[in-house]
Design an enzyme around this catalytic site. Structure first.
Site, PDB file in Angstrom:
ATOM      1  N   ARG A   1      -7.834   5.335   5.137  1.00  0.00           N
ATOM      2  CA  ARG A   1      -6.556   4.720   4.753  1.00  0.00           C
ATOM      3  C   ARG A   1      -6.849   3.477   3.911  1.00  0.00           C
ATOM      4  O   ARG A   1      -7.564   2.576   4.357  1.00  0.00           O
ATOM      5  CB  ARG A   1      -5.760   4.338   6.020  1.00  0.00           C
ATOM      6  CG  ARG A   1      -4.475   3.649   5.671  1.00  0.00           C
ATOM      7  CD  ARG A   1      -3.657   3.182   6.876  1.00  0.00           C
ATOM      8  NE  ARG A   1      -2.626   2.322   6.342  1.00  0.00           N
ATOM      9  CZ  ARG A   1      -2.002   1.357   6.986  1.00  0.00           C
ATOM     10  NH1 ARG A   1      -2.250   1.136   8.251  1.00  0.00           N
ATOM     11  NH2 ARG A   1      -1.097   0.618   6.387  1.00  0.00           N
TER      12      ARG A   1
ATOM     13  N   HIS B   1       0.701  -3.110   0.878  1.00  0.00           N
ATOM     14  CA  HIS B   1       0.104  -3.833   2.008  1.00  0.00           C
ATOM     15  C   HIS B   1       0.055  -5.327   1.630  1.00  0.00           C
ATOM     16  O   HIS B   1      -1.009  -5.904   1.452  1.00  0.00           O
ATOM     17  CB  HIS B   1      -1.284  -3.276   2.344  1.00  0.00           C
ATOM     18  CG  HIS B   1      -1.741  -3.582   3.738  1.00  0.00           C
ATOM     19  ND1 HIS B   1      -2.157  -2.621   4.626  1.00  0.00           N
ATOM     20  CD2 HIS B   1      -1.862  -4.749   4.422  1.00  0.00           C
ATOM     21  CE1 HIS B   1      -2.521  -3.179   5.771  1.00  0.00           C
ATOM     22  NE2 HIS B   1      -2.350  -4.479   5.662  1.00  0.00           N
TER      23      HIS B   1
ATOM     24  N   ASN C   1       3.503  -1.454   4.639  1.00  0.00           N
ATOM     25  CA  ASN C   1       2.773  -1.756   5.872  1.00  0.00           C
ATOM     26  C   ASN C   1       3.467  -2.856   6.673  1.00  0.00           C
ATOM     27  O   ASN C   1       3.710  -3.946   6.166  1.00  0.00           O
ATOM     28  CB  ASN C   1       1.343  -2.208   5.565  1.00  0.00           C
ATOM     29  CG  ASN C   1       0.563  -2.442   6.848  1.00  0.00           C
ATOM     30  OD1 ASN C   1       0.344  -1.515   7.621  1.00  0.00           O
ATOM     31  ND2 ASN C   1       0.190  -3.687   7.113  1.00  0.00           N
ATOM     32  N   GLU C   2       3.761  -2.544   7.923  1.00  0.00           N
ATOM     33  CA  GLU C   2       4.302  -3.513   8.878  1.00  0.00           C
ATOM     34  C   GLU C   2       5.423  -4.366   8.299  1.00  0.00           C
ATOM     35  O   GLU C   2       5.255  -5.578   8.083  1.00  0.00           O
ATOM     36  CB  GLU C   2       3.188  -4.418   9.391  1.00  0.00           C
ATOM     37  CG  GLU C   2       2.140  -3.669  10.165  1.00  0.00           C
ATOM     38  CD  GLU C   2       1.083  -4.583  10.758  1.00  0.00           C
ATOM     39  OE1 GLU C   2       1.130  -5.796  10.507  1.00  0.00           O
ATOM     40  OE2 GLU C   2       0.220  -4.079  11.473  1.00  0.00           O
TER      41      GLU C   2
ATOM     42  N   GLU D   1      -3.113   2.004  12.775  1.00  0.00           N
ATOM     43  CA  GLU D   1      -4.029   0.867  12.951  1.00  0.00           C
ATOM     44  C   GLU D   1      -4.187   0.558  14.432  1.00  0.00           C
ATOM     45  O   GLU D   1      -3.217   0.636  15.200  1.00  0.00           O
ATOM     46  CB  GLU D   1      -3.505  -0.425  12.288  1.00  0.00           C
ATOM     47  CG  GLU D   1      -3.708  -0.512  10.816  1.00  0.00           C
ATOM     48  CD  GLU D   1      -3.188  -1.826  10.241  1.00  0.00           C
ATOM     49  OE1 GLU D   1      -3.317  -2.879  10.903  1.00  0.00           O
ATOM     50  OE2 GLU D   1      -2.648  -1.790   9.129  1.00  0.00           O
TER      51      GLU D   1
HETATM   52  C1  BGC Z   1      -2.545  -5.714   9.363  1.00  0.00           C
HETATM   53  C2  BGC Z   1      -3.922  -5.915   8.793  1.00  0.00           C
HETATM   54  C3  BGC Z   1      -4.620  -7.043   9.548  1.00  0.00           C
HETATM   55  C4  BGC Z   1      -4.709  -6.655  11.001  1.00  0.00           C
HETATM   56  C5  BGC Z   1      -5.430  -7.684  11.867  1.00  0.00           C
HETATM   57  C6  BGC Z   1      -2.531  -5.705  10.875  1.00  0.00           C
HETATM   58  O1  BGC Z   1      -1.318  -6.126  11.364  1.00  0.00           O
HETATM   59  O2  BGC Z   1      -1.957  -4.554   8.849  1.00  0.00           O
HETATM   60  O3  BGC Z   1      -3.811  -6.183   7.431  1.00  0.00           O
HETATM   61  O4  BGC Z   1      -5.868  -7.320   9.031  1.00  0.00           O
HETATM   62  O5  BGC Z   1      -3.397  -6.561  11.500  1.00  0.00           O
HETATM   63  O6  BGC Z   1      -4.796  -8.901  11.851  1.00  0.00           O
END
Ligand code: BGC
Length: 491
Positions: free
Chosen positions: A96, A141, A185-186, A398
């Site tokens: 990913r 992202h 993302n998020e 993730e």
């Molecule tokens: C994010 C990443 C980040 C990871 C750790 C996730 O919420 O998508 O970009 O590095 O958290 O903090």
């Protein structure tokens, strides 16, 4: 102790399993993730334009705790072939990564596409496929072109068009080879963390307005990207799309806080999921009501949570092919006492719910006070999703653990073992259809406001070495073994 049981996964399919059987279902896939700004570097190479993290890290002295930037990061812009070697070494089924919007569309708008940007992602995608690794691509992202931020970024309703136009360019370029897509993302981090705390780019504090305008337009932007794919590309390419939500699991602090914990979950997971996955669409009703009351109390003439028209609601509803979940950590929640001062959500408390947030003393700590460990929360969150949104296909996009470095990363090995165990229980005991698991992250990288001080990598990266040498940690070997055996190693 060993025991077996039959689990009914659907009306037609039932499987039996034994407690000592820690194998993953046939076809289950393992991957690892990264994000453009965190690994690529080459921030101003060729015609790439400035993104919001370039601006934030270059101009805000407190942007990162070590004063660092992502200017070079892991140098994956030049070292992507080395990354692929590591991906193959791990035995990943998919990788990913995200596309940098300001690298591909330097003006932000779709009137001009960078040849260099096109080439870079073509090379990466082709390089992965040549080794039998599937690309899973995130469109956004967190690296918005600064020119679009100057026009209001995710709080401007027009971003729905801008993001849709960008998505169309990406699908046209890579849709023939990329079948797994993630839009934004998020969104919780993009809106709630960004505008409630300003500790991340764009560094703007606007808890009352920014947060909720952004909340609405990320959902509409996601829906636009989904609808464009559905009507213009799906028949040809048959890919699948979703939006990765970062879900923080909330437990009641005491037995009096059960309803509050449910509200906290609705405020976190629900505000970014209900519109897409629920049958009725729109905001979670309980949150909508609280926001109306809070807005009135603050003297506003209408709710700070912007309403959806019926048409918008219908447009967003059902824009998913699977549920994409990022999970790291959990919290407990209780009602605030009279006069108690609350900190900013979501790093701290939840002022909108008048709720204080904490952790149980027995939960293990990592190097970061944010990433407190409660693996059971992972399984409980999945059960909650299934209960609220149904028997969908779930992809873990993730999951990972921070430490301060070193090759013997026992803490990370334990984290993966404990979380994969909960995942297997969710699959086998709760009958949840999880098909993918993505480790965050392939290698140490630019960890946002923690700069390079916090390490999440399966591979260590030497940031003092111009070659950015990548060295496998114990966790890399552990993960490889799991992938190879298609089973969890509980030793
Ligand atoms: C994010 C990443 C980040 C990871 C750790 C996730 O919420 O998508 O970009 O590095 O958290 O903090």
């Amino acid at each position: 102790m060993s025991w077996c049981k039959v689990v009914v996964l659907s009306a037609l399919l039932s499987v039996s399993w034994c407690a000592e059987d820690w194998t993953f279902p046939p076809g289950f896939k393992f991957g690892a993730a990264s994000a453009a700004y965190q690994v690529e570097g080459a921030w101003n190479v060729s015609d790439k334009s400035e993104g919001i993290w370039d601006r934030f890290a270059h101009t805000v002295p407190t942007a990162t705790i070590d004063g660092s930037t992502g200017d070079v990061a892991c140098d994956s812009y030049n070292l992507w072939e080395t990354d692929i070697e590591k991906i193959v070494e791990l035995g990943l089924h998919y990788y990913r990564f995200s596309i940098s919007w300001p690298r591909l569309l330097p003006y932000g708008f779709a009137n001009f596409t960078s040849e260099d940007g096109k080439r870079y992602y073509n090379d990466l995608i082709d390089g992965l496929l040549a080794k039998g690794v599937e690309p899973m691509v995130t469109l956004y992202h967190w690296d918005l072109p600064q020119v679009l931020q100057d026009l209001g970024g995710w709080t401007n309703p027009l971003i729905v068009n801008w993001f849709g136009d960008y998505a169309r360019v990406v699908y046209s370029l890579y849709g023939d080879r990329v079948k797994l897509w993630l839009t934004i993302n998020e969104p919780m981090s993009v809106c709630d963390i960004a505008y409630n705390t300003a500790v991340v780019a764009p560094g703007l504090l606007s808890p009352d307005h920014g947060t909720y305008l952004c909340n609405k337009y990320v959902l509409l932007g996601h829906a636009r990207a989904y609808r464009i794919y559905e009507s213009e590309f799906k028949a040809k390419y048959n890919g699948e799309i979703s939006i990765p939500n970062q879900l923080m699991w909330y437990e009641p602090w005491t037995e009096d806080d059960v309803d509050l914990a449910e509200l906290a979950i609705q405020n976190n997971a629900g505000r970014y999921s209900h519109a897409i996955y629920s049958k009725e669409g729109g905001w979670p009703p309980a949150i909508e009501k609280i926001m109306e009351e809070n807005s009135k109390k603050k003297g506003y003439p209408r709710s700070l949570l912007p309403a959806f028209t019926q048409e918008e609601s219908e447009y967003i509803k059902g824009t998913y092919d699977y549920y994409a979940m990022n999970y790291y950590t959990s919290r407990v929640v209780r009602a605030a006492k009279e006069g108690e001062v609350l900190t900013a959500y979501p790093i701290g408390d939840i002022p909108d719910l008048n709720a204080v947030v904490g952790v149980r003393p027995e939960w293990a700590q990592s190097n970061s006070s944010f990433f407190v460990l409660f693996p059971e929360g992972f399984r409980r969150q999945l059960v909650w999703l299934k209960k609220n949104y149904g028997d969908l296909k779930y992809l873990i996009t993730e999951n990972g653990y921070p430490d301060i470095g070193g090759l013997n990363d026992e803490g990370r090995v334990n984290y993966y073992r404990d979380h994969l165990k909960q995942l297997l229980l969710a699959i086998k005991e709760d009958g949840i259809n999880v098909t993918h698991y993505t480790a965050w992250t392939l290698m140490d990288n630019f960890e946002w406001n923690n700069g390079y001080s916090s390490k999440f990598g399966l591979y260590e990266v030497d940031f003092n070495d111009p070659l950015r040498t990548r060295t496998p940690r114990d966790s890399a070997r552990y993960y490889t073994k799991i992938i190879k055996n298609h089973a969890l190693d509980l030793e």
